[in-house]
Design an enzyme around this catalytic site. Structure first.
Site, PDB file in Angstrom:
ATOM      1  N   THR A 127      39.368  50.211  22.656  1.00  0.00           N
ATOM      2  CA  THR A 127      38.839  50.786  23.897  1.00  0.00           C
ATOM      3  C   THR A 127      38.968  52.511  23.283  1.00  0.00           C
ATOM      4  O   THR A 127      40.235  52.928  22.889  1.00  0.00           O
ATOM      5  CB  THR A 127      39.956  50.242  25.087  1.00  0.00           C
ATOM      6  OG1 THR A 127      39.668  52.001  26.403  1.00  0.00           O
ATOM      7  CG2 THR A 127      41.265  50.821  24.865  1.00  0.00           C
ATOM      8  N   ASP A 128      37.882  53.332  24.055  1.00  0.00           N
ATOM      9  CA  ASP A 128      38.515  54.706  24.344  1.00  0.00           C
ATOM     10  C   ASP A 128      40.038  55.252  24.197  1.00  0.00           C
ATOM     11  O   ASP A 128      40.790  56.074  24.128  1.00  0.00           O
ATOM     12  CB  ASP A 128      37.452  55.873  24.989  1.00  0.00           C
ATOM     13  CG  ASP A 128      37.302  55.454  26.221  1.00  0.00           C
ATOM     14  OD1 ASP A 128      38.094  54.514  26.532  1.00  0.00           O
ATOM     15  OD2 ASP A 128      36.637  55.975  26.862  1.00  0.00           O
ATOM     16  N   GLU A 129      40.535  54.006  25.235  1.00  0.00           N
ATOM     17  CA  GLU A 129      42.238  54.667  25.972  1.00  0.00           C
ATOM     18  C   GLU A 129      43.183  54.660  24.324  1.00  0.00           C
ATOM     19  O   GLU A 129      44.088  55.437  25.221  1.00  0.00           O
ATOM     20  CB  GLU A 129      42.735  54.186  26.928  1.00  0.00           C
ATOM     21  CG  GLU A 129      41.572  53.716  28.215  1.00  0.00           C
ATOM     22  CD  GLU A 129      42.046  53.346  29.861  1.00  0.00           C
ATOM     23  OE1 GLU A 129      43.245  53.407  29.692  1.00  0.00           O
ATOM     24  OE2 GLU A 129      41.330  53.072  30.365  1.00  0.00           O
ATOM     25  N   TYR A 151      48.471  49.679  28.778  1.00  0.00           N
ATOM     26  CA  TYR A 151      46.849  48.949  29.322  1.00  0.00           C
ATOM     27  C   TYR A 151      47.098  49.602  27.688  1.00  0.00           C
ATOM     28  O   TYR A 151      46.759  48.628  26.608  1.00  0.00           O
ATOM     29  CB  TYR A 151      46.381  49.331  30.076  1.00  0.00           C
ATOM     30  CG  TYR A 151      44.369  48.948  29.758  1.00  0.00           C
ATOM     31  CD1 TYR A 151      44.728  46.918  29.066  1.00  0.00           C
ATOM     32  CD2 TYR A 151      44.304  49.672  29.176  1.00  0.00           C
ATOM     33  CE1 TYR A 151      43.603  46.902  28.447  1.00  0.00           C
ATOM     34  CE2 TYR A 151      42.900  49.671  29.188  1.00  0.00           C
ATOM     35  CZ  TYR A 151      42.555  48.458  28.315  1.00  0.00           C
ATOM     36  OH  TYR A 151      40.785  48.200  28.186  1.00  0.00           O
ATOM     37  N   LYS A 155      47.179  47.662  23.881  1.00  0.00           N
ATOM     38  CA  LYS A 155      45.014  47.667  22.777  1.00  0.00           C
ATOM     39  C   LYS A 155      45.705  48.613  21.657  1.00  0.00           C
ATOM     40  O   LYS A 155      44.971  48.368  20.650  1.00  0.00           O
ATOM     41  CB  LYS A 155      44.579  48.219  23.614  1.00  0.00           C
ATOM     42  CG  LYS A 155      43.886  47.528  25.299  1.00  0.00           C
ATOM     43  CD  LYS A 155      43.168  46.201  24.782  1.00  0.00           C
ATOM     44  CE  LYS A 155      42.163  45.449  24.077  1.00  0.00           C
ATOM     45  NZ  LYS A 155      41.631  45.119  24.154  1.00  0.00           N
TER      46      LYS A 155
HETATM   47  N1  NAD Z   1      35.325  47.909  31.001  1.00  0.00           N
HETATM   48  C1  NAD Z   1      35.410  48.413  30.641  1.00  0.00           C
HETATM   49  O1  NAD Z   1      34.736  49.918  30.438  1.00  0.00           O
HETATM   50  C2  NAD Z   1      35.638  47.998  29.082  1.00  0.00           C
HETATM   51  C3  NAD Z   1      36.376  49.613  28.105  1.00  0.00           C
HETATM   52  C4  NAD Z   1      36.570  49.566  26.919  1.00  0.00           C
HETATM   53  C5  NAD Z   1      37.333  48.379  26.440  1.00  0.00           C
HETATM   54  N2  NAD Z   1      37.234  47.548  26.848  1.00  0.00           N
HETATM   55  C6  NAD Z   1      37.432  46.330  26.464  1.00  0.00           C
HETATM   56  O2  NAD Z   1      36.637  45.364  26.161  1.00  0.00           O
HETATM   57  C7  NAD Z   1      37.408  43.789  26.735  1.00  0.00           C
HETATM   58  C8  NAD Z   1      36.462  43.661  27.678  1.00  0.00           C
HETATM   59  O3  NAD Z   1      37.798  44.296  28.857  1.00  0.00           O
HETATM   60  P1  NAD Z   1      36.266  43.654  30.069  1.00  0.00           P
HETATM   61  O4  NAD Z   1      36.121  44.578  31.010  1.00  0.00           O
HETATM   62  O5  NAD Z   1      34.957  42.524  30.385  1.00  0.00           O
HETATM   63  O6  NAD Z   1      37.872  42.469  30.839  1.00  0.00           O
HETATM   64  P2  NAD Z   1      37.793  41.464  32.105  1.00  0.00           P
HETATM   65  O7  NAD Z   1      39.316  41.683  32.551  1.00  0.00           O
HETATM   66  O8  NAD Z   1      36.394  41.748  32.930  1.00  0.00           O
HETATM   67  O9  NAD Z   1      37.850  40.138  31.700  1.00  0.00           O
HETATM   68  C9  NAD Z   1      39.101  39.838  30.617  1.00  0.00           C
HETATM   69  C10 NAD Z   1      38.282  38.238  29.958  1.00  0.00           C
HETATM   70  O10 NAD Z   1      39.456  37.928  29.302  1.00  0.00           O
HETATM   71  C11 NAD Z   1      40.356  36.577  30.261  1.00  0.00           C
HETATM   72  N3  NAD Z   1      41.839  36.335  29.035  1.00  0.00           N
HETATM   73  C12 NAD Z   1      42.461  37.111  30.113  1.00  0.00           C
HETATM   74  N4  NAD Z   1      43.644  36.972  29.175  1.00  0.00           N
HETATM   75  C13 NAD Z   1      43.657  35.787  28.712  1.00  0.00           C
HETATM   76  C14 NAD Z   1      43.877  35.005  28.340  1.00  0.00           C
HETATM   77  N5  NAD Z   1      45.555  35.322  27.655  1.00  0.00           N
HETATM   78  N6  NAD Z   1      43.111  33.980  27.361  1.00  0.00           N
HETATM   79  C15 NAD Z   1      42.292  34.016  27.106  1.00  0.00           C
HETATM   80  N7  NAD Z   1      41.197  34.535  28.450  1.00  0.00           N
HETATM   81  C16 NAD Z   1      41.914  35.507  28.904  1.00  0.00           C
HETATM   82  C17 NAD Z   1      39.961  36.414  31.246  1.00  0.00           C
HETATM   83  O11 NAD Z   1      39.922  35.545  31.935  1.00  0.00           O
HETATM   84  C18 NAD Z   1      38.380  37.617  31.938  1.00  0.00           C
HETATM   85  O12 NAD Z   1      37.610  36.946  31.607  1.00  0.00           O
HETATM   86  C19 NAD Z   1      38.659  44.461  26.681  1.00  0.00           C
HETATM   87  O13 NAD Z   1      39.311  43.993  25.805  1.00  0.00           O
HETATM   88  C20 NAD Z   1      39.135  45.259  27.376  1.00  0.00           C
HETATM   89  O14 NAD Z   1      40.159  46.074  26.645  1.00  0.00           O
HETATM   90  C21 NAD Z   1      36.766  47.231  28.597  1.00  0.00           C
END
Ligand code: NAD
Length: 319
Positions: A127-129, A151, A155
């Site tokens: 993530t950009d964070e 968080y 990451k």
């Molecule tokens: N949403 C955003 O805007 C954003 C931006 C930048 C980066 N990200 C990164 O992208 C990735 C996905 O983000 P998202 O928004 O789709 O997340 P989300 O919270 O919608 O989904 C996370 C998924 O991971 C699963 N999960 C959680 N813990 C687990 C474990 N211990 N074992 C197996 N599965 C597990 C959950 O059940 C869920 O399906 C993350 O790594 C996040 O840091 C997200």
């Protein structure tokens, strides 16, 4: 490019992973895909209902922190994409331990088994964070990490661990760091679906502090394409920033949603600010552009369609 024969995608019952699984399975219909997801509160099998109908896609409910489960899920795979994470900043400030377990220790387990299984491509979704805030300009991939909340710190830790596995063991790892995603299937605790769903129900839209927080909003499908490109052409050991250069202040985000749904600004309420709330994130994405990616989806169009999706899929978010 690694010839993909079987791939493990973790966390694909969540928001971004579910879009990625769809994009990947459409582009490579013969590819065997294993989805490993713990189905936490943020995971929802209906996000990938259509994908699971396809032959060659297997779903395993399980935890990335569990060595035996991961070993079973990764068997015969030659690529891994790790989306599994605890992702909500506010929850990490309340209680950090699930973030340390999944985001840091879980990534370690995946890396260890990937090493054991001689995985040819390991993509870590970050993530950009991890860079922390930047008042003006944009971070590139060589800038130092300066996370502000638990968080982001977990990451950042996972990113460093991934890079150390590349340097120490030659595990072919790439990292993508994207800006904020928007689109269908996002769990309604995140700001875009929260504002849309609250507005639909004439409930208050809570805005932290003065609302002058800038984020770069990227359509989730464009991020999925970027991740696919990194899987296909990314150089091992490299990090790729992914963003849309589409900076929107939180106040403006609320206004766009309210205007689209013909609701009044009176629904907005100011709430106490989040501690260590980063004012602005921004990424220099020239590296992934050189690899051949640029965001394709115009914001106005896709943001309107996203609002309509939540309007039309009440059953999904009511669950
Ligand atoms: N949403 C955003 O805007 C954003 C931006 C930048 C980066 N990200 C990164 O992208 C990735 C996905 O983000 P998202 O928004 O789709 O997340 P989300 O919270 O919608 O989904 C996370 C998924 O991971 C699963 N999960 C959680 N813990 C687990 C474990 N211990 N074992 C197996 N599965 C597990 C959950 O059940 C869920 O399906 C993350 O790594 C996040 O840091 C997200």
């Amino acid at each position: 490019m690694v010839k993909l024969n079987k791939i493990l995608i973790t966390g694909a019952a969540g928001f971004i992973g579910s879009h990625f699984a769809r994009i990947l399975s459409e582009k490579y219909p013969a590819l065997k895909i294993v989805i490993l997801d713990k189905l936490t509160y943020a995971g929802n099998l209906s996000n990938i209902e259509d994908c699971l109908q396809r032959p060659g896609i297997e779903f395993i409910k399980g935890d990335i922190c569990d060595l035996q489960t991961v070993r079973k899920a990764m068997r015969d795979c030659n690529a891994v994409v790790n989306f599994a994470a605890e992702t909500h900043v506010d929850r990490s400030i309340e209680e950090c331990s699930p973030f340390i377990k999944t985001n840091y220790f879980g990534t370690y387990v995946l890396l260890e088994i990937a090493r054991e299984m001689n995985i040819k491509s390991f993509i870590q979704i970050s993530t950009d964070e991890v860079y922390g805030p930047i008042p003006e300009g944009a971070f590139n991939e060589n800038d130092p990490l300066n996370p502000s909340n638990p968080y982001a710190a977990t990451k950042a830790g996972a990113d460093l661990l991934c890079l150390s596995y590349f340097k120490s063991y030659g595990l072919p790892v790439c990292i993508t760091r994207s800006t904020n995603n928007y689109g269908p299937y996002q769990y309604p605790e995140k700001v875009v679906p929260l504002f849309i769903i609250n507005a639909l129900q004439n409930k208050p839209l809570p805005i932290y502090g003065d609302g002058k927080y800038y984020r770069d909003w990227l359509y989730v499908g464009d991020n999925g394409e970027a991740i696919l490109l990194v899987l296909e052409k990314g150089v091992p050991g490299e990090i790729y920033n992914v963003g849309a250069q589409n900076y929107i202040e939180n106040n403006q985000l609320a206004k766009l949603i309210l205007d689209h749904l013909k609701k009044s600004w009176d629904l907005v309420v100011r709430v106490n600010d989040r501690p260590a709330h980063d004012k602005r994130y921004a990424l220099d994405c020239s590296k992934i552009e050189r690899l051949g990616w640029s965001p394709k989806t115009p914001f106005q169009d896709a943001f309107g369609k996203t609002i309509m999706w939540y309007l039309e899929n009440e059953n999904w978010w009511k669950e």
